[in-house]
Scaffold this motif. Structure first.
Motif, mmCIF file in Angstrom:
data_model
loop_
_atom_site.group_PDB
_atom_site.id
_atom_site.type_symbol
_atom_site.label_atom_id
_atom_site.label_comp_id
_atom_site.label_asym_id
_atom_site.label_seq_id
_atom_site.Cartn_x
_atom_site.Cartn_y
_atom_site.Cartn_z
ATOM 1 N N GLU A 37 8.332 4.917 0.651
ATOM 2 C CA GLU A 37 7.360 5.444 -0.303
ATOM 3 C C GLU A 37 5.914 5.205 0.087
ATOM 4 N N GLY A 38 5.670 4.420 1.144
ATOM 5 C CA GLY A 38 4.292 4.173 1.571
ATOM 6 C C GLY A 38 3.664 3.026 0.819
ATOM 7 N N PRO A 39 2.321 2.823 1.015
ATOM 8 C CA PRO A 39 1.620 1.665 0.454
ATOM 9 C C PRO A 39 1.779 1.548 -1.062
ATOM 10 N N ALA A 40 1.789 0.299 -1.550
ATOM 11 C CA ALA A 40 1.940 0.043 -2.986
ATOM 12 C C ALA A 40 1.281 -1.289 -3.311
ATOM 13 N N SER A 41 0.947 -1.478 -4.580
ATOM 14 C CA SER A 41 0.442 -2.789 -5.015
ATOM 15 C C SER A 41 1.625 -3.724 -5.232
ATOM 16 N N ARG A 42 1.334 -5.008 -5.308
ATOM 17 C CA ARG A 42 2.417 -5.972 -5.570
ATOM 18 C C ARG A 42 3.080 -5.698 -6.924
ATOM 19 N N ALA A 43 2.266 -5.302 -7.895
ATOM 20 C CA ALA A 43 2.822 -5.013 -9.229
ATOM 21 C C ALA A 43 3.776 -3.814 -9.175
ATOM 22 N N VAL A 69 3.562 -6.398 7.586
ATOM 23 C CA VAL A 69 2.897 -5.757 6.449
ATOM 24 C C VAL A 69 1.427 -6.142 6.504
ATOM 25 N N GLU A 70 0.545 -5.180 6.086
ATOM 26 C CA GLU A 70 -0.897 -5.484 6.098
ATOM 27 C C GLU A 70 -1.533 -5.149 4.751
ATOM 28 N N GLU A 71 -2.596 -5.894 4.433
ATOM 29 C CA GLU A 71 -3.380 -5.615 3.227
ATOM 30 C C GLU A 71 -4.240 -4.387 3.506
ATOM 31 N N LEU A 72 -4.246 -3.444 2.557
ATOM 32 C CA LEU A 72 -4.972 -2.186 2.794
ATOM 33 C C LEU A 72 -6.176 -2.027 1.873
ATOM 34 N N GLY A 73 -6.485 -3.043 1.055
ATOM 35 C CA GLY A 73 -7.598 -2.906 0.110
ATOM 36 C C GLY A 73 -7.180 -2.088 -1.094
ATOM 37 N N ALA A 74 -8.172 -1.758 -1.953
ATOM 38 C CA ALA A 74 -7.887 -1.042 -3.193
ATOM 39 C C ALA A 74 -7.855 0.464 -2.938
ATOM 40 N N PRO A 75 -7.051 1.211 -3.707
ATOM 41 C CA PRO A 75 -7.054 2.667 -3.564
ATOM 42 C C PRO A 75 -8.390 3.238 -4.043
#
Lengths: 375, 375
Positions: A37-43, A69-75
């Motif tokens: 599904e691609g990038p997602a928040s932890r929630a 896994v990498e942190e991508l910042g906020a959408p």
């Protein structure tokens, strides 16, 4: 360190799995979600996987530290309040080596990233090598491919002709003169990496299912080359068959009054559809007429299969110039003429967008499934 | 209280399942073990399911209190020390009602125990009932069957002709003039019991798989009656197909120059194999010759299916006097002549030991699977 192929069945009872492998299972759940599904928040991850937010944060932390896994910042478009940070798979954090042994004149290989993108290619001519010499050639190709990437290599996947068991031993591959050849074990010992070996048609259907433009219904990939064979994914899982021989349809007789086949019978599907036969038949004849007739015969042979399985997608994989045109169109038409609308209304008959890479990419999927639990 | 049919797919993600349904899942593990393998000690159950001995003792205590499981004492031949007490399923602690709607002149039903044994039978003539009248007849049959047992009734299972969705709604059954008929929901409301409805061929293959003399490889049950349809269990699971139409092979064209079919095409499998056509063809002819020819045509149609799936068992279900003899033998021979040994070496072509009860017993399996998690 030999790994059990992901095409094998789980051997442990489920209860044992719950006790021992819960953490590994949860990790796969997260990776599968990010993979599909691609990038997602932890929630979001907690919501979609059903895991607790503490478990998700813990596992994501571990995966970020490990680099997968990498942190991508906020959408860009975020809701009211502090926007959640997205995390996603780092597709080039690690690479996979995929090898395709299905060609008769060469062995091909590729370095593939976690998104199924080919990063480098390499091939070696077969020069008639069989037996131990062919095994040595696979070793050489794998070693040279591993040297072509500066990233950690997650493992090596191989799509081999013939019947391959769940441990990656090639039971029988006449073209390479392999009988009970423990290819996965010998490669794993030599390379010090996890190695997965499966039949090339099964490898192709895994590649198409994971990285082709494929839906979620039943999928059959028909490989057309020197021989003809199929791989199937039904209800989301690779079909093995009773004795591991699912997809062996090259020597199903479709025309008892047809040409003599190398197997001793007459009119096997291969005598009609395999590339050498097809090319011979085309010589000096109207290609549209020949390809249409072959497509009709293929459709007649596959109609009972489509009706029985209510397939979603039938993918023809092989030389595009032969398969994608009158042959595919005639097969499609013939299947529809010979089955109920309820069976064929949802059917798509097409060629693979992955082209000849489908086995290479599928070989990479063997590794992703076996090592990360994603596919 | 409408239940989701066990033929539907799980909707919840796996993580949620772990949190909410662990106890229910563990209970099913124990019941499945006792159901499949017979009586066992608590220690054996812990070993085979991988659950802890505390969990096993706790759950077995609950199951014994509820009556589903009973203490059987020590085995005759015991080892040194205090012999372990065996526990086993109490097959008649609760009964299941199974209903078969596949006949064209009547509705049949049975009270079935947890071991798949028919304890009572009942049937009602159809007398041409269609639509709401046919639904009312199913209600009456179910009610009368429930009154025939003094045991608690776990639920009602129904094998219906036509396409049935996962909620037990009959999408389309022309013979009964049912379209989008919520049979499971209306029965569940009226009876106050869990109700499961599935296609009759799918129900038959579940019955054969669970209570027939069936192995663990791929299983196809071909139902031959007024029409022809199939149910398949592959890799241990019922095959649904892309749009829920798996097994719809009655109108696959097997002989384009054959008889005109009611569907508008010519030479559908039904025009060769369905019972009315078969009986008409037999009139005034040598039966062995006719049945052999039909068996050969059936074999030719199924060879691509057997090759593709590497089936273990092909079960012909219908009138034994027509199916079990020259027809079965010719089909068996024809399939072997038209496939590779690797595809057909392990194949068994046979009729069902459950005979005409296969749908009734399969309907009971729908309930056992849905309510107890066993099959």
């Amino acid at each position: 360190m030999t790994q059990t192929s992901p095409v094998g069945r789980p051997l442990r009872p489920r209860g044992k799995l719950l006790q021992e492998d819960t953490r590994r299972h949860h990790r796969s759940l997260l990776l599968q979600q990010l993979f599909r599904e691609g990038p997602a928040s932890r929630a979001d991850l907690a919501r979609t996987t059903g895991l607790t937010r503490v478990t998700v944060s813990d596992l994501v932390g571990e995966l970020v530290s490990g680099g997968l896994v990498e942190e991508l910042g906020a959408p860009a478009q975020s809701r009211v309040g502090k926007p959640p940070t997205l995390v996603g798979l780092n597709a080039d954090s690690t690479h996979v080596v995929g090898i395709d042994l299905s060609a008769t004149d060469r062995m091909t290989g590729a370095v593939v990233n976690l998104a199924g993108t080919v990063r480098a290619r390499h091939e070696l001519p077969l020069d008639g090598a069989v037996g131990a010499a062919a095994v040595a050639l696979v070793h050489r190709l794998a070693t040279e491919l591993i040297a072509m990437t500066d990233r950690p290599v997650l493992g090596v996947g191989v799509g081999s002709p013939g019947v391959v068991d769940a441990a990656g031993t090639v039971i029988d591959a006449p073209n390479l003169a392999w009988t009970d050849t423990p290819l996965a074990a010998s490669l794993a010992d030599a390379l010090g990496l996890p190695v997965f070996v499966a039949n090339d048609a099964n490898t192709a259907v895994l590649g198409e299912h994971t990285f082709g433009a494929s839906g979620d219904g039943g999928l059959m990939v028909l490989r057309v080359g020197t021989g003809v064979g199929a791989g199937l994914i039904l209800e989301g899982s690779l079909l093995h068959g009773h004795l591991g021989a699912a997809g062996e349809i090259g020597h199903v007789v479709v025309d008892p009054s047809g040409d003599r086949c190398a197997c001793g019978r007459s009119g096997c599907l291969e005598t009609i559809l395999a590339v050498p036969h097809l090319r011979r038949r085309l010589a000096g004849h109207d290609p549209v007429e020949v390809l249409t007739r072959v497509g009709e015969q293929l459709g007649a042979a596959l109609a009972p299969v489509v009706g029985t399985l209510n397939l979603h997608e039938l993918v023809l994989s092989g030389p595009q110039e032969l398969l994608d045109g009158p042959l595919r169109e005639a097969a499609d038409r013939s299947i529809r003429e010979r089955t109920m609308p309820v069976s064929s209304a949802g059917l798509v008959v097409r060629t693979s967008e992955l082209g000849e890479d489908v086995v290479l990419v599928g070989a990479a999927v063997l590794v992703l499934a076996g090592q990360l639990g994603v596919s």
